[in-house]
Motif scaffolding. Sequence first.
Motif, PDB file in Angstrom:
ATOM      1  N   TYR A 166      39.718 -39.955  -8.390  1.00  0.00           N
ATOM      2  CA  TYR A 166      38.575 -39.509  -9.201  1.00  0.00           C
ATOM      3  C   TYR A 166      37.273 -40.041  -8.602  1.00  0.00           C
ATOM      4  N   PRO A 167      36.890 -39.516  -7.445  1.00  0.00           N
ATOM      5  CA  PRO A 167      35.683 -40.018  -6.769  1.00  0.00           C
ATOM      6  C   PRO A 167      34.397 -39.732  -7.535  1.00  0.00           C
ATOM      7  N   ASP A 168      34.467 -38.884  -8.562  1.00  0.00           N
ATOM      8  CA  ASP A 168      33.278 -38.586  -9.367  1.00  0.00           C
ATOM      9  C   ASP A 168      32.898 -39.747 -10.275  1.00  0.00           C
ATOM     10  N   VAL A 169      33.816 -40.662 -10.516  1.00  0.00           N
ATOM     11  CA  VAL A 169      33.529 -41.817 -11.365  1.00  0.00           C
ATOM     12  C   VAL A 169      32.693 -42.826 -10.578  1.00  0.00           C
ATOM     13  N   LYS A 170      31.515 -43.111 -11.045  1.00  0.00           N
ATOM     14  CA  LYS A 170      30.635 -44.088 -10.398  1.00  0.00           C
ATOM     15  C   LYS A 170      30.929 -45.465 -10.985  1.00  0.00           C
ATOM     16  N   TYR A 171      31.897 -46.118 -10.395  1.00  0.00           N
ATOM     17  CA  TYR A 171      32.349 -47.388 -10.956  1.00  0.00           C
ATOM     18  C   TYR A 171      31.328 -48.501 -10.737  1.00  0.00           C
ATOM     19  N   ALA A 225      41.632 -42.226 -19.020  1.00  0.00           N
ATOM     20  CA  ALA A 225      41.431 -40.942 -19.700  1.00  0.00           C
ATOM     21  C   ALA A 225      41.552 -39.769 -18.739  1.00  0.00           C
ATOM     22  N   LYS A 226      41.213 -39.981 -17.483  1.00  0.00           N
ATOM     23  CA  LYS A 226      41.288 -38.905 -16.500  1.00  0.00           C
ATOM     24  C   LYS A 226      42.714 -38.619 -16.039  1.00  0.00           C
ATOM     25  N   THR A 227      43.599 -39.596 -16.146  1.00  0.00           N
ATOM     26  CA  THR A 227      44.967 -39.397 -15.649  1.00  0.00           C
ATOM     27  C   THR A 227      45.825 -38.549 -16.574  1.00  0.00           C
ATOM     28  N   ILE A 228      45.455 -38.461 -17.850  1.00  0.00           N
ATOM     29  CA  ILE A 228      46.421 -38.023 -18.858  1.00  0.00           C
ATOM     30  C   ILE A 228      46.886 -36.584 -18.729  1.00  0.00           C
ATOM     31  N   ASN A 229      46.055 -35.705 -18.150  1.00  0.00           N
ATOM     32  CA  ASN A 229      46.506 -34.325 -17.966  1.00  0.00           C
ATOM     33  C   ASN A 229      46.429 -33.911 -16.500  1.00  0.00           C
ATOM     34  N   PRO A 277      57.903 -38.162 -19.828  1.00  0.00           N
ATOM     35  CA  PRO A 277      56.913 -38.155 -18.751  1.00  0.00           C
ATOM     36  C   PRO A 277      55.883 -39.261 -18.988  1.00  0.00           C
ATOM     37  N   HIS A 278      55.481 -39.944 -17.944  1.00  0.00           N
ATOM     38  CA  HIS A 278      54.657 -41.140 -18.135  1.00  0.00           C
ATOM     39  C   HIS A 278      53.698 -41.350 -16.978  1.00  0.00           C
ATOM     40  N   THR A 279      52.723 -42.219 -17.211  1.00  0.00           N
ATOM     41  CA  THR A 279      51.832 -42.725 -16.176  1.00  0.00           C
ATOM     42  C   THR A 279      51.592 -44.201 -16.475  1.00  0.00           C
ATOM     43  N   TYR A 280      51.712 -45.028 -15.449  1.00  0.00           N
ATOM     44  CA  TYR A 280      51.425 -46.451 -15.589  1.00  0.00           C
ATOM     45  C   TYR A 280      50.088 -46.729 -14.905  1.00  0.00           C
ATOM     46  N   VAL A 281      49.094 -47.168 -15.683  1.00  0.00           N
ATOM     47  CA  VAL A 281      47.768 -47.494 -15.142  1.00  0.00           C
ATOM     48  C   VAL A 281      47.635 -49.007 -15.098  1.00  0.00           C
ATOM     49  N   LEU A 282      47.337 -49.542 -13.921  1.00  0.00           N
ATOM     50  CA  LEU A 282      47.305 -51.000 -13.773  1.00  0.00           C
ATOM     51  C   LEU A 282      46.493 -51.393 -12.553  1.00  0.00           C
ATOM     52  N   GLY A 283      46.498 -52.701 -12.247  1.00  0.00           N
ATOM     53  CA  GLY A 283      46.025 -53.136 -10.952  1.00  0.00           C
ATOM     54  C   GLY A 283      44.760 -53.948 -10.857  1.00  0.00           C
TER      55      GLY A 283
END
Length: 326
Positions: A310-315, A219-223, A166-172
């Motif tokens: 994750y709209p809670d993240v104030k980027y 970190a938010k994607t992992i679970n 099982p995986h997640t690719y974070v990019l962009g």
Amino acid sequence: MGDVNEEKERSVCVSGEKTRVLVVGGTGYIGKRIVRACLAEGHETYVLQRPEIGLDVEKVHLLFSFKKLGAKLVEASFSDHQSLVSAVKLADVVISAMSGVHFRSHCILLQLKLVQAIKDAGNVKRFLPSEFGMDPSRMGNALWPGRETFDEKMEVRRAIEAAGIPHTYVLGACFAAYFAGNLSQMETLIPPKEKVNIYGDGNVKVVVADEDDIATYTAKTINDPRTENKTVCVRPPDNVLTQIELVRIWEKLTGKELEKTHIPADDFLAGMKHSDKAQQAGIGHFYHIFYEGCLANYEVGDDQEASKLYPDVKYTRMDDYLRMFL
């Protein structure tokens, strides 16, 4: 029944369920940020400590600073498969943050060794390989030698998927420190004072993100069950900018207009002729980003875009980011 399952999935995401995370490459540029982000999310965080670190005092001190923050150091070596398997068995999730620089040497072999260790351990619920930039699945026609990076990342992806991990690719997104503070100029990391080079007409959309934000989203994607076996794009809407828009933000902040030199694509690529391999790769990557728009020329659904998930993240917006250089 579908509504019940959907509500259950949503409750898992909202509850912020914690997990055990092993970060490989935790002393690297993005890795150290991912370690801190995992700790900030409250995850039980392990950091791989390799004996090859030797006498690199800064990395040694960085590792032990993680320990003070609550991380646990795990000794293992890529030359000792069983030690790597043992380290992996401590975690539910493994994140590889080995840098792209290493990909162009022997590090693809290390990534593949890590995939094998995860397969042999048999307990990992999610693996995030080292990505964080351009989507390698969309770069099949990239210029050589920069294409080598994407080909190697795709080889790692194929190994992950063949092993059924099982995986997640974070990019962009482009890292802000390398593409925003310098107004996307090559060979400098600070804003130019008088003149700025503009790639083509400067109106190609580019995605730029603060590295700490990328780490937080990771970190938010992992679970999160919504991101399992998915690609998550970091594409904060206010940070999808053209180079001209980025330059204008800086000009507004400083109250000074820069002299602009527009560089046609052919002239830009001509710089590859007298460059070494690393420089050629960099020029090629800049070409794909600023002339072809490879980061923003395709659609991303709300279920795959980090700031929507994750709209809670104030980027960090780039007007705020650039203020540090005033």
